[in-house]
Enzyme design. Structure first.
Site, PDB file in Angstrom:
ATOM      1  CB  CYS A  37      -2.056  -5.748   6.220  1.00 33.88           C
ATOM      2  SG  CYS A  37      -1.809  -4.156   7.010  1.00 33.88           S
ATOM      3  CG  HIS A  63      -1.804  -8.718   9.765  1.00 35.75           C
ATOM      4  ND1 HIS A  63      -0.668  -8.215   9.165  1.00 35.75           N
ATOM      5  CD2 HIS A  63      -2.518  -7.640  10.182  1.00 35.75           C
ATOM      6  CE1 HIS A  63      -0.711  -6.898   9.217  1.00 35.75           C
ATOM      7  NE2 HIS A  63      -1.808  -6.517   9.821  1.00 35.75           N
ATOM      8  CB  SER A 118      -7.773  -2.835   6.618  1.00 39.02           C
ATOM      9  OG  SER A 118      -7.229  -2.997   7.898  1.00 39.02           O
ATOM     10  CE  LYS A 138      -4.234  -5.847  23.558  1.00 35.63           C
ATOM     11  NZ  LYS A 138      -4.643  -4.715  24.401  1.00 35.63           N
ATOM     12  CD  GLU A 175      -1.415  -0.018   3.629  1.00 35.24           C
ATOM     13  OE1 GLU A 175      -2.019  -1.080   3.820  1.00 35.24           O
ATOM     14  OE2 GLU A 175      -1.616   1.028   4.261  1.00 35.24           O
TER      15      GLU A 175
END
Lengths: 356, 132
Positions: free
Chosen positions: A121, A244, A306, A249, A89
């Site tokens: 992504c 990904h 996304s 977290k 991107e």
């Protein structure tokens, strides 16, 4: 509406003939972004530091190096490559393909397909699935699939802590020449507006917490579960898994939800020390796993892009990995090459200071 | 606007493609079609390994047009393993001090843009401290 969870499986078996990574040298600690914009809260930072490209680096230069590393491991004649596809991107040009420059630099031009992919992504894994199709249908012997970004983060935004640079290149070819066979892939896509960048805008926008459950977790879980169900496997059948990784977290949590242990994801979890490399993130993790894997090891890869969607891959390492992986720099070699920079240097390197 | 020149030089700039003399086997960079060693015709392409060492270097503080935004930067004479001496920028130095004899390797980087931000991007070789 029927649910079709049939795996994407080429009619001719395919795999990874060569792989290569690239991570630029500079590191911006998350605490430095925090010092600038949030008053040094120190707790709750999403990662330790992120990789930042130098003044003369962009998606094209980084892709050339990753592709050269993949070529060193593949040891093939570049004239036999029939496609060069690069997902990103952050292509340097709005109009003019990155792929033609990369194809020229690795000696694959001119008898070659070339195109730039875009899917946030997961643009890199998108290129991999297409390469599987081209090779798996016997239209081509080899195809190059690359996912690399120099991600943009708005100053002060939550994404500025993590938006990083790096990625990986893969040469997809016949399974019998592969250092890792790709059994199948599976893609899951919906129209989910969690993150975007409009035309002519410098920085992307995101839907704050909307990026979590309905976006990242939903798509990775659906793609991951479909891959496990349709291939009759469960987490324990895989040696390693990589997801990904927009922060530290999220991939840890999604791994746990799919039944994977921390040990299975540790080698491929690079975001704590290099940040989110967007189109490069999941597949850069895959290169770090291939750098340490043993023949017979089985790897689950699930990307997320996304907008939104996920591609899952079921990969098994072959004996050929051991004879070829030392032929190029390893992912950890690039991670170990580290020069810490401050926010001012970062602002200059990333073009955030306008000179006129 | 120097588009034809950039286009013509792309292979030598992206990948250090020079020539090898079919008469005396000397490797030539940049390509010039006549061997500087024996004077014979030499137009067989040869891709250099990209490995070499710093022969000499200097740091540029007052950069020429097109390179102002990169200053200060280091330019070196690099002695390629195959023989020729090449002038190029060093990159990715970080905090590595440059020394004569330092092993370096070729990388393809963005050299500059043609004119302003509307111009084409020009890519070519630079050298960095050897990682291999």
């Amino acid at each position: 509406m029927t649910e079709n969870k049939t795996l994407l499986k080429p009619s001719r078996p395919v795999g990874i003939v060569g792989y290569g990574a690239y991570v630029p040298r500079y590191r911006l600690p998350a605490k430095e972004v925090d010092r600038m914009w949030a008053g040094e809260r120190s707790a709750g930072l999403p990662i330790k530091e992120k990789a930042v490209p130098g003044l003369d680096e962009d998606v094209i230069t980084m892709s050339i190096e990753a592709a050269r590393n993949a070529m060193k491991r593949a040891e093939i004649d570049p004239a036999e490559i029939r496609a060069v596809w690069i997902g990103s991107e952050s292509h340097p040009y709005a109009v003019k393909p990155s792929s033609t420059i990369i194809a020229e630099a690795i000696g694959a031009a001119p008898h070659v397909q070339a195109a730039d992919m875009e899917f946030a992504c997961k643009a890199g894994t998108e290129a991999m699935v297409m390469a599987m199709g081209l090779v798996g249908s016997s239209m081509a012997k080899y195809a190059v699939a690359i996912g690399i970004d120099t991600a943009q983060g708005k100053p002060g935004d939550a994404l500025e802590y993590t938006a990083a640079a790096g990625g990986a290149a893969f040469i997809i070819g016949p399974a019998d020449e592969s250092l890792a066979v790709i059994n199948a892939s599976y893609s899951f896509v919906t129209d989910t507006p969690d993150f975007w960048r409009r035309e002519y805008q410098i920085y992307p926008e995101h839907g704050q917490r909307f990026t979590g459950d309905p976006a990242y977790f939903h798509h990775i879980l659906e793609a991951g579960k479909a891959m496990l169900e349709s291939s009759g496997t469960s987490a324990k059948d895989y040696t390693w898994a990589v997801f990904h990784q927009p922060n530290t977290k999220f991939p840890q949590k999604v791994a746990q939800m799919l039944g994977f242990s921390p040990e299975q994801i540790t080698p491929g979890l690079l975001s704590p020390v290099i940040g989110n490399t967007y189109a490069g993130a999941a597949i850069l993790g895959l290169t770090a796993i291939l750098d340490i894997a043993r023949p017979g090891d089985r790897i689950l890869v699930v990307s997320f892009g996304s907008g939104a969607g996920s591609d899952a891959f079921d990969i098994v390492v072959t004996d050929k990995l051991l004879e070829r992986r030392d032929k190029a720099l390893k992912t950890q070699d690039y991670i170990a090459r580290r020069t810490e920079i401050d926010y001012a240097t970062y602002a200059r390197y990333r073009g955030k200071i306008r000179m006129k | 606007m120097e588009i034809p020149r950039h286009w013509r030089l792309k292979q030598q700039r992206y990948s250090l493609v020079g020539e090898i003399c079919p008469h005396c086997q000397v490797k030539i960079f940049p390509p010039r079609d006549v061997c500087p060693n024996c004077g014979g015709e030499a137009n067989t392409p040869y891709t250099f390994s990209g490995r070499g060492e710093v022969y000499s270097y200097t740091t540029i503080y007052e950069a020429p047009a097109g390179f102002e935004d990169k200053a200060p930067y280091t330019v070196a004479l690099v002695k390629l393993d195959e023989g020729p001496l090449v002038t190029a920028q060093l990159t990715d130095l970080g905090d590595t001090p440059v020394e004569i004899g330092m092993p370096v390797e070729m990388v393809t980087r963005r050299l500059r843009q043609d004119g302003d931000e509307r111009g084409m991007l020009i890519y070519g070789y630079k050298f960095r401290p050897a990682m291999n």
